[in-house]
Design a protein around this motif. Structure first.
Motif: not given
Length: 423
Positions: A99-105, A126-133, A189-203
């Motif tokens: 979502r961060a990548l495609l919404l950022g485009c 494309g940004s929503s394809v993995l939304h359910a997962w 919105d894209a930046v907010s998902f990038a922040l979430l991805a980074v934080q999840v990676g730090r768990l």
């Protein structure tokens, strides 16, 4: 204010959650992504209006709004064989990075002057394809991260964050759209998902220890829909939730018409209805954490009945003030439903299959409200808007009664079968 002091100021139900380091770090990132999505509710449609060719605004807006949500149902089915083997943390991170990548485009294409409507819809889809997962990974991660007696409170906080974003996000987007334009709001919105991805990676690895230890069945039997068919109770929760959301759909069509046709008012009153509902939903979601000692199924059915009852007065021709109070009360009643529904799934599903089952749940529910909303148009044309609202309420009450009868019948049948086997 120190974390220990903040924890002491919280209600007792939520104190243990904020004493949990990883949950305390994850919640702000989830809230940021919720707020980003709340702003995109306005920004996605408004940008579609700006880039649509003359006379095609309706078509482009409809395609953009649908592309921002519905492809998640297809993604749950198409990528199920591969993604159901991934741990929840990686699923949530993958969805967030995509979502961060495609919404950022989107803002980049806008700034370059190449944001054609087709490209816009493709990026959103494309940004929503993995939304359910991603949603499944989020709630599975919470289930793994916390002990069973803390799951409902955690789900309640996450649900409250989502409800709050519906109130704050559109209002903030309306202000920012006039200052920086809707394309850049989607970039936020894209930046907010990038922040979430980074934080999840730090768990830490402990968050996924339970999933790693559990034996994962990677055969066909592990597919979410296959498992649901073998779990009548889970299938019942899913069916109840689907029809509950479906019957909510006509409300989104009938309420604006009720404001204009029945009450002869404007957008200000309509906004007030949704604001009072949203505030009520936040309060209700926060109260859900206190319900963990009550039986979840009866409380869930009670919520369905309560929401239906708050819609019935619309059909009686009550004043705007009374109906506003009813709608706010409906928000309070509706608020705990999402947290309770997810908690039922978390408690009743084997840990190794939880992500797959939640992805199947998300894919199925993505269709419920849109189908109900589509039905709301013909109903509003055939009936008065206030009658549609009341009919939705009566149908919702009926749904709860039917669900209660079927659950009682299922338990009686299981008991009879058990007695017969013992004999």
């Amino acid at each position: 204010m120190t974390p220990s002091l903040t924890t002491r100021l919280l209600p007792p139900t939520y104190r243990p959650l904020f004493a949990h380091l990883e949950f305390r770090r994850l919640l702000p990132a989830l809230a940021a992504s919720d707020l980003g999505d709340g702003m995109s509710v306005v920004a996605v449609a408004w940008l579609a209006v700006l880039i649509a060719p003359p006379g095609q605004s309706g078509l482009v807006v409809g395609a953009a709004v649908a592309a921002y949500a519905l492809p998640g149902a297809a993604g749950a089915l198409i990528f199920g064989r591969r993604l159901r083997r991934l741990p929840p943390r990686r699923l949530l991170a993958a969805d967030s990075w995509l979502r961060a990548l495609l919404l950022g485009c989107v803002p980049l294409a806008w700034a370059a002057g190449i944001l054609h409507p087709v490209l816009y819809v493709v990026l959103l889809a494309g940004s929503s394809v993995l939304h359910a997962w991603g949603s499944a990974g989020k709630y599975s991660l919470l289930s793994q991260m916390l002990p069973p007696d803390r799951r409902l409170a955690a789900n309640a906080l996450v649900s409250a964050s989502t409800s709050a974003s519906v109130i704050i996000g559109p209002a903030l987007a309306g202000f920012l759209a006039a200052v920086v334009g809707p394309a850049w709001i989607i970039g936020v919105d894209a930046v907010s998902f990038a922040l979430l991805a980074v934080q999840v990676g730090r768990l830490g690895d402990a968050a996924g220890a339970e999933a790693t230890a559990a034996p994962i069945d990677t055969g066909r039997s592990a597919a979410g829909l296959h498992l649901l068919r073998r779990q009548p109770e889970l299938l019942g929760v899913l069916a109840l939730t689907w029809f509950f959301n479906f019957l909510y759909g006509p409300v989104e069509v009938a309420l604006p018409l009720h404001v204009t046709d029945d009450l002869h008012s404007g957008a200000g009153l309509l906004g007030l209805y949704w604001t009072t509902f949203g505030v009520g939903a936040v309060l209700g979601a926060l109260c859900a954490g206190a319900l963990r000692k009550l039986p979840l199924w009866p409380v869930t059915l009670g919520i369905v009945v309560g929401w239906g009852l708050t819609l019935v007065p619309f059909g009686l021709g009550v004043s705007a003030g009374v109906s506003l109070v009813c709608f706010a009360l409906g928000g309070v009643i509706y608020g705990p439903f999402t947290a309770l529904s997810f908690t039922l799934f978390q408690d009743r599903t084997p840990a190794a299959w939880l992500t797959t089952v939640l992805a199947a749940r998300g894919a199925a529910l993505l269709t419920a409200a849109p189908v109900g909303t589509a039905l709301g148009g013909p109903l509003s044309a055939a009936m008065e808007p206030r009658q549609v609202l009341a009919a939705s309420g009566i149908a919702t009450i009926t749904l709860a009664v039917v669900a209660a009868v079927m659950r009682a019948w299922g338990k009686h049948r299981a008991h009879t079968k058990h007695v017969g086997e013992e004999a």
